[in-house]
Enzyme design. Structure first.
Site, PDB file in Angstrom:
ATOM      1  N   SER A 144      38.516  40.197  34.203  1.00  0.00           N
ATOM      2  CA  SER A 144      38.665  41.564  34.704  1.00  0.00           C
ATOM      3  C   SER A 144      39.909  41.632  35.565  1.00  0.00           C
ATOM      4  CB  SER A 144      37.437  41.944  35.536  1.00  0.00           C
ATOM      5  OG  SER A 144      37.638  43.142  36.256  1.00  0.00           O
ATOM      6  N   TYR A 157      31.051  41.519  42.241  1.00  0.00           N
ATOM      7  CA  TYR A 157      31.683  41.539  40.919  1.00  0.00           C
ATOM      8  C   TYR A 157      33.020  40.818  40.962  1.00  0.00           C
ATOM      9  CZ  TYR A 157      33.733  43.509  36.641  1.00  0.00           C
ATOM     10  OH  TYR A 157      34.343  43.679  35.419  1.00  0.00           O
TER      11      TYR A 157
END
Length: 253
Positions: A144, A157
């Protein structure tokens, strides 16, 4: 007619029942791979598996909670029995919690880390064992932009995705001489089932403002990078992260 890039190869996409994972599974199939998907929700797995079988009756689907180590062991046994060999593994499982770091509960933190990092470690080491036994294979982890930047209000996250880069690089270095390549892809802003309804409007606008392309990505635009990393074209590429982000990480002020 040119040979399909993944002809004769077996691919397993974890998290392949929706979003990016489903798109990659379909892209691999178009390039000749026999594809299996694995995910947690039976209905979603069945729906996507049936769709894949419209093009290849040998497509497979497994319902599995990869946050449980024993479930991963069973998955490896099933894949070995059903496919014989495993050439490509994609780790696309993921979840997130959007809230200030001080408000994240221990249970929420554990859920994100178990899904996004712990499961990837064990799917890579257990299913990767099928590749190590043969001395060849390619693992692709979906990272990501949050693996490269601080990500306010998504601390757990971001931690998990930073961990994905460390895992990818370490396994790549450890397994290179054994013929197994490990790489990752860092998608930019793609509106998927995971974030479409969770991302506040102001965050979406900020994402567009900081992306030089000034638009969200289309999930099909991730397939090319994945095909490259899965195929012989990247035979000397390991430990690398490819950012497919519309220029986000390259952008300045």
């Amino acid at each position: 007619m040119p040979t399909a890039r993944l002809s004769g190869l077996n691919a397993l996409v974890i998290g392949g029942s929706s979003g990016i994972g489903q798109t990659l599974a379909e892209g691999f199939q178009r390039e000749g791979a026999r594809v299996a998907i694995a995910a947690r929700t039976t209905d979603k797995v069945s729906r996507v598996t049936e769709r894949l079988r419209e093009s290849d009756s040998s497509a497979l689907g497994y319902t599995v909670d990869v946050t449980e180590r024993q479930a991963i062991d069973r998955l490896a046994t099933d894949v070995s029995r059903d496919m014989g060999t495993l050439d490509i593994l994609v780790n696309c499982q993921g979840t997130t919690v959007i809230k200030p770091a001080t408000e994240v509960s221990e249970a929420e933190f554990d859920q994100v880390l178990d899904t996004n990092l712990k499961s990837v470690y064990f799917t890579s080491t257990v299913l990767g064992g099928l590749m190590l036994d043969r001395g060849q294979g390619a693992i692709i982890n979906i990272a990501s932009l949050a693996a490269h930047r601080g990500w306010p209000n998504a601390c757990a996250y971001s931690i998990s995705k930073h961990g994905i880069l460390g895992l990818t690089r370490t396994l790549a270095a450890e397994w290179a001489e054994q013929g197994v390549r490990v790489n990752s892809i860092s998608p930019g802003f793609f509106l998927t089932e995971l974030n479409r309804d969770r991302m506040p409007a102001e965050r979406k606008q900020a994402a567009l403002t900081r992306t030089p392309y000034n638009r969200f990505g289309e999930v099909d635009e991730l397939v090319g990078a994945a095909l490259f990393l899965a195929s012989e074209e990247s035979g000397f590429v390991t430990g690398t992260d490819i950012s497919v982000d519309g220029g986000y990480l390259a952008g300045g002020i």
